[in-house]
Design a protein around this motif. Structure first.
Motif, short mmCIF file in Angstrom:
data_model
loop_
_atom_site.label_atom_id
_atom_site.label_comp_id
_atom_site.label_asym_id
_atom_site.label_seq_id
_atom_site.Cartn_x
_atom_site.Cartn_y
_atom_site.Cartn_z
N GLY A 1 0.82 -1.20 0.00
CA GLY A 1 0.00 0.00 0.00
C GLY A 1 0.85 1.25 0.00
N GLY A 2 0.18 2.38 -0.20
CA GLY A 2 0.91 3.65 -0.21
C GLY A 2 0.06 4.76 -0.74
N GLY B 1 -4.30 -5.61 7.10
CA GLY B 1 -4.66 -4.51 6.22
C GLY B 1 -3.48 -3.65 5.81
N THR B 2 -3.61 -3.03 4.65
CA THR B 2 -2.61 -2.08 4.16
C THR B 2 -3.35 -0.88 3.58
OG1 THR B 2 -0.64 -1.83 2.76
CG2 THR B 2 -2.40 -3.19 1.87
N GLN B 3 -2.85 0.32 3.89
CA GLN B 3 -3.53 1.55 3.49
C GLN B 3 -3.19 1.92 2.05
OE1 GLN B 3 -5.68 3.76 5.36
NE2 GLN B 3 -5.95 4.64 3.30
N VAL B 4 -4.22 2.21 1.29
CA VAL B 4 -4.05 2.75 -0.06
C VAL B 4 -4.73 4.12 -0.09
CG1 VAL B 4 -4.70 2.50 -2.49
CG2 VAL B 4 -3.93 0.50 -1.18
N THR B 5 -3.97 5.13 -0.48
CA THR B 5 -4.50 6.48 -0.57
C THR B 5 -4.26 7.00 -1.98
OG1 THR B 5 -4.03 6.88 1.77
CG2 THR B 5 -4.47 8.80 0.39
N VAL B 6 -5.34 7.42 -2.63
CA VAL B 6 -5.25 7.94 -3.99
C VAL B 6 -5.61 9.42 -3.95
CG1 VAL B 6 -6.00 7.69 -6.37
CG2 VAL B 6 -5.95 5.69 -4.86
N SER B 7 -4.66 10.26 -4.33
CA SER B 7 -4.89 11.70 -4.31
C SER B 7 -5.41 12.18 -5.66
CB SER B 7 -3.61 12.44 -3.96
OG SER B 7 -2.63 12.20 -4.94
N SER B 8 -6.24 13.21 -5.62
CA SER B 8 -6.82 13.73 -6.87
C SER B 8 -5.94 14.80 -7.48
CB SER B 8 -8.20 14.30 -6.59
OG SER B 8 -8.13 15.30 -5.61
N MET C 1 -3.48 -2.99 -9.15
CA MET C 1 -4.49 -1.93 -9.24
C MET C 1 -3.99 -0.85 -10.18
SD MET C 1 -5.64 -1.70 -5.23
CE MET C 1 -4.10 -0.93 -4.72
N ASN C 2 -4.69 -0.68 -11.28
CA ASN C 2 -4.34 0.33 -12.27
C ASN C 2 -5.45 1.38 -12.36
OD1 ASN C 2 -2.03 -1.20 -12.94
ND2 ASN C 2 -3.16 -2.36 -14.48
N SER C 3 -5.13 2.49 -12.98
CA SER C 3 -6.10 3.58 -13.17
C SER C 3 -6.82 3.91 -11.87
CB SER C 3 -7.12 3.19 -14.25
OG SER C 3 -6.48 2.90 -15.46
N LEU C 4 -6.04 4.06 -10.83
CA LEU C 4 -6.63 4.28 -9.50
C LEU C 4 -7.38 5.60 -9.43
CD1 LEU C 4 -3.73 2.81 -7.39
CD2 LEU C 4 -6.12 2.12 -7.21
N LYS C 5 -8.44 5.58 -8.64
CA LYS C 5 -9.29 6.74 -8.45
C LYS C 5 -9.32 7.12 -6.97
CE LYS C 5 -12.37 4.98 -12.08
NZ LYS C 5 -13.77 4.59 -12.40
N PRO C 6 -9.62 8.36 -6.66
CA PRO C 6 -9.70 8.74 -5.24
C PRO C 6 -10.67 7.87 -4.44
CG PRO C 6 -9.62 10.70 -6.60
CD PRO C 6 -9.73 9.53 -7.55
N GLU C 7 -11.72 7.40 -5.09
CA GLU C 7 -12.69 6.55 -4.39
C GLU C 7 -12.16 5.15 -4.10
OE1 GLU C 7 -13.17 8.31 -7.19
OE2 GLU C 7 -14.49 7.24 -8.61
N ASP C 8 -10.98 4.82 -4.58
CA ASP C 8 -10.33 3.55 -4.23
C ASP C 8 -9.59 3.66 -2.91
OD1 ASP C 8 -9.50 3.20 -7.70
OD2 ASP C 8 -11.09 2.13 -6.61
N THR C 9 -9.51 4.85 -2.35
CA THR C 9 -8.82 5.05 -1.08
C THR C 9 -9.50 4.24 0.02
OG1 THR C 9 -8.03 7.25 -1.66
CG2 THR C 9 -8.23 6.74 0.69
N ALA C 10 -8.71 3.40 0.70
CA ALA C 10 -9.26 2.53 1.73
C ALA C 10 -8.12 1.72 2.34
CB ALA C 10 -10.29 1.57 1.14
N VAL C 11 -8.44 1.02 3.42
CA VAL C 11 -7.55 -0.02 3.91
C VAL C 11 -7.95 -1.31 3.20
CG1 VAL C 11 -6.79 -1.34 5.91
CG2 VAL C 11 -7.30 1.10 6.16
N TYR C 12 -6.97 -1.95 2.60
CA TYR C 12 -7.22 -3.17 1.84
C TYR C 12 -6.80 -4.38 2.67
CZ TYR C 12 -8.38 -0.62 -2.37
OH TYR C 12 -9.00 0.19 -3.30
N TYR C 13 -7.71 -5.35 2.74
CA TYR C 13 -7.50 -6.55 3.53
C TYR C 13 -7.49 -7.78 2.63
CZ TYR C 13 -8.88 -3.60 7.48
OH TYR C 13 -8.97 -2.60 8.41
N CYS C 14 -6.61 -8.70 2.97
CA CYS C 14 -6.55 -10.00 2.33
C CYS C 14 -7.24 -11.00 3.24
CB CYS C 14 -5.08 -10.37 2.11
SG CYS C 14 -4.79 -12.03 1.54
N ALA C 15 -7.94 -11.97 2.66
CA ALA C 15 -8.65 -12.97 3.45
C ALA C 15 -8.60 -14.31 2.73
CB ALA C 15 -10.09 -12.54 3.68
#
Length: 123
Positions: free
Chosen positions: A9-10, A116-123, A83-97
């Motif tokens: 994440g990042g 979880g790993t944090q993903v932050t997408v800036s506009s 994850m390609n073409s990331l959008k701000p609405e993809d911002t979240a903590v992503y969990y594997c299960a």
């Protein structure tokens, strides 16, 4: 007992890409379905993608189809989410299960979760 650890994440600008990894220890992904879920601030955790062990079938929520790809490296006991073409609405903590190989898009189907790993997408 399968222990899952996410990484990758990042912070990325809109339109950029990230690749998340989910490594399993104390067990393998053999005979498990592996899913990615995400939780944005103030929202419920939601399904993103899953890959079945048997046949390798993949499944995606509509909002990420064509942009995200889930894959598996059996030799390294790791599942990825490209994850390609990331959008701000993809911002979240992503969990594997991981869960039984019939697991789909419902959280209750999965027995093991990463931190979880944090993903932050800036506009």
């Amino acid at each position: 007992q399968v222990h899952l650890v996410e990484s990758g994440g990042g912070l990325v600008q809109a339109g950029g890409s990230l690749k998340l990894s989910c490594a399993a220890s104390g067990g393998t992904f053999r005979s498990y379905a592996t899913g990615w879920f995400r939780q944005a601030p103030g929202k419920e955790r939601e399904f993103v993608a899953a890959i079945r062990w048997s046949g390798g079938g993949t499944y995606y929520t509509d909002s990420v189809k064509g942009r995200f790809t889930i894959s598996r490296d059996n030799a390294n006991n790791t599942v990825y989410l490209q994850m390609n073409s990331l959008k701000p609405e993809d911002t979240a903590v992503y969990y594997c299960a991981a869960g039984s190989d019939t697991s789909g898009s419902y959280m209750v189907e999965y027995d093991y979760w990463g931190q979880g790993t944090q993903v932050t997408v800036s506009s």
